[in-house]
Scaffold this motif. Structure first.
Motif, PDB file in Angstrom:
ATOM      1  N   SER A 266       1.043  -1.205  -0.042  1.00  0.00           N
ATOM      2  CA  SER A 266       0.039  -0.101  -0.034  1.00  0.00           C
ATOM      3  C   SER A 266       0.960   1.131   0.127  1.00  0.00           C
ATOM      4  N   HIS A 267       0.543   2.356  -0.728  1.00  0.00           N
ATOM      5  CA  HIS A 267       1.125   3.537  -0.774  1.00  0.00           C
ATOM      6  C   HIS A 267       0.632   4.363   0.491  1.00  0.00           C
ATOM      7  N   PRO A 268       1.721   5.008   1.101  1.00  0.00           N
ATOM      8  CA  PRO A 268       1.549   6.040   2.367  1.00  0.00           C
ATOM      9  C   PRO A 268       0.320   6.889   1.635  1.00  0.00           C
ATOM     10  N   ALA A 269      -0.290   7.491   2.859  1.00  0.00           N
ATOM     11  CA  ALA A 269      -1.250   8.646   2.807  1.00  0.00           C
ATOM     12  C   ALA A 269      -0.588   9.799   2.251  1.00  0.00           C
ATOM     13  N   SER A 270      -0.998  10.533   1.272  1.00  0.00           N
ATOM     14  CA  SER A 270      -0.323  11.872   0.802  1.00  0.00           C
ATOM     15  C   SER A 270      -0.219  12.868   2.200  1.00  0.00           C
ATOM     16  N   TYR A 271       0.442  13.764   2.132  1.00  0.00           N
ATOM     17  CA  TYR A 271       0.453  14.858   3.200  1.00  0.00           C
ATOM     18  C   TYR A 271      -0.960  15.460   3.186  1.00  0.00           C
ATOM     19  N   PRO A 272      -1.834  15.836   2.318  1.00  0.00           N
ATOM     20  CA  PRO A 272      -3.147  16.537   2.528  1.00  0.00           C
ATOM     21  C   PRO A 272      -4.049  15.386   3.178  1.00  0.00           C
ATOM     22  N   VAL A 273      -3.978  14.137   2.986  1.00  0.00           N
ATOM     23  CA  VAL A 273      -4.725  13.217   3.509  1.00  0.00           C
ATOM     24  C   VAL A 273      -4.341  13.017   5.111  1.00  0.00           C
ATOM     25  N   ARG A 274      -3.135  12.986   5.300  1.00  0.00           N
ATOM     26  CA  ARG A 274      -2.548  12.815   6.454  1.00  0.00           C
ATOM     27  C   ARG A 274      -3.230  14.188   7.414  1.00  0.00           C
ATOM     28  N   LEU A 275      -2.857  15.305   6.932  1.00  0.00           N
ATOM     29  CA  LEU A 275      -3.071  16.670   7.225  1.00  0.00           C
ATOM     30  C   LEU A 275      -4.978  16.376   7.683  1.00  0.00           C
ATOM     31  N   ALA A 276      -5.751  16.005   6.638  1.00  0.00           N
ATOM     32  CA  ALA A 276      -7.118  16.124   7.058  1.00  0.00           C
ATOM     33  C   ALA A 276      -7.308  15.198   8.241  1.00  0.00           C
ATOM     34  N   ASP A 277      -6.614  13.857   8.275  1.00  0.00           N
ATOM     35  CA  ASP A 277      -6.871  13.215   9.364  1.00  0.00           C
ATOM     36  C   ASP A 277      -6.363  13.724  10.715  1.00  0.00           C
ATOM     37  N   GLU A 278      -5.211  14.589  10.589  1.00  0.00           N
ATOM     38  CA  GLU A 278      -4.721  15.256  11.809  1.00  0.00           C
ATOM     39  C   GLU A 278      -5.873  16.297  12.360  1.00  0.00           C
ATOM     40  N   ILE A 279      -6.327  16.788  11.414  1.00  0.00           N
ATOM     41  CA  ILE A 279      -7.396  18.164  11.909  1.00  0.00           C
ATOM     42  C   ILE A 279      -8.323  17.473  12.443  1.00  0.00           C
ATOM     43  N   THR A 280      -8.982  16.366  11.953  1.00  0.00           N
ATOM     44  CA  THR A 280     -10.009  15.612  12.395  1.00  0.00           C
ATOM     45  C   THR A 280      -9.896  14.978  13.943  1.00  0.00           C
ATOM     46  N   ARG A 281      -8.480  14.666  14.006  1.00  0.00           N
ATOM     47  CA  ARG A 281      -8.171  14.159  15.266  1.00  0.00           C
ATOM     48  C   ARG A 281      -8.101  15.427  16.300  1.00  0.00           C
ATOM     49  N   GLN A 282      -7.466  16.485  15.982  1.00  0.00           N
ATOM     50  CA  GLN A 282      -7.829  17.600  16.791  1.00  0.00           C
ATOM     51  C   GLN A 282      -8.952  18.293  17.065  1.00  0.00           C
ATOM     52  N   LEU A 283      -9.851  18.078  16.043  1.00  0.00           N
ATOM     53  CA  LEU A 283     -11.255  18.568  16.343  1.00  0.00           C
ATOM     54  C   LEU A 283     -11.825  17.688  17.571  1.00  0.00           C
ATOM     55  N   GLY A 284     -11.578  16.494  17.450  1.00  0.00           N
ATOM     56  CA  GLY A 284     -12.074  15.529  18.457  1.00  0.00           C
ATOM     57  C   GLY A 284     -11.508  15.948  19.890  1.00  0.00           C
ATOM     58  N   GLN A 285     -10.241  16.453  19.986  1.00  0.00           N
ATOM     59  CA  GLN A 285      -9.555  16.668  21.199  1.00  0.00           C
ATOM     60  C   GLN A 285     -10.277  18.134  21.626  1.00  0.00           C
ATOM     61  N   LEU A 286     -10.623  19.067  20.801  1.00  0.00           N
ATOM     62  CA  LEU A 286     -11.063  20.312  21.120  1.00  0.00           C
ATOM     63  C   LEU A 286     -12.551  20.220  21.594  1.00  0.00           C
ATOM     64  N   THR A 287     -13.281  19.091  21.230  1.00  0.00           N
ATOM     65  CA  THR A 287     -14.580  18.866  21.424  1.00  0.00           C
ATOM     66  C   THR A 287     -14.345  18.381  22.943  1.00  0.00           C
ATOM     67  N   ASP A 288     -13.502  17.389  23.425  1.00  0.00           N
ATOM     68  CA  ASP A 288     -13.302  16.959  24.559  1.00  0.00           C
ATOM     69  C   ASP A 288     -13.161  18.085  25.634  1.00  0.00           C
ATOM     70  N   HIS A 289     -12.022  18.776  25.251  1.00  0.00           N
ATOM     71  CA  HIS A 289     -11.801  20.078  26.322  1.00  0.00           C
ATOM     72  C   HIS A 289     -13.031  20.632  26.300  1.00  0.00           C
TER      73      HIS A 289
END
Length: 127
Positions: free
Chosen positions: A2-25
């Motif tokens: 499998s090909h590693p995810a491109s930077y924009p895909v990883r960025l979208a995943d990271e933003i999604t994760r951070q939005l979850g953290q922000l919601t928790d806080h």
């Protein structure tokens, strides 16, 4: 392999994760800090909602181009355009409450001398 995810895909995943953290806080913050965070999120230019709206607008332009080339169905472009328009309208509706959120955020953490009066939560919406 499998090909590693491109930077924009990883960025979208990271933003999604951070939005979850922000919601928790946000769920655990005292009212003045929560209001401050919400006001920043809703900022029309630099807030999450404003930036997400611009992201959807950009996605709509992409989908339009792809639909014109026959790669995407036109319904995809129309759905993204409708979503961008709705987000923009929601941002306008919420913008009129920005000062109220900032007012709560500016209040000292100590209990005010006079208790706030609860308001009924049935409000008619203008359109």
């Amino acid at each position: 392999m499998s090909h590693p995810a491109s930077y924009p895909v990883r960025l979208a995943d990271e933003i999604t994760r951070q939005l979850g953290q922000l919601t928790d806080h946000l769920a655990q913050l005292p009212p003045s800090q929560a209001a401050q965070v919400i006001a920043r999120i809703l900022d029309a230019d630099d807030g999450v909602l404003g930036r997400f709206t611009h992201l959807m607008i950009t996605g709509s332009y992409f989908a339009k181009d792809q639909a014109e080339r026959g790669i995407l169905p036109p319904e995809v472009w129309l759905a993204l355009g409708r979503a961008a328009n709705e987000l923009h309208d929601i941002g306008l509706d919420l913008d009129e409450h920005h000062d109220a959120l900032r007012g709560v955020a500016a209040q000292p953490a100590a209990t005010p001398a006079k208790s706030p009066v609860p308001a009924p939560l049935v409000v008619r919406r203008r359109r």
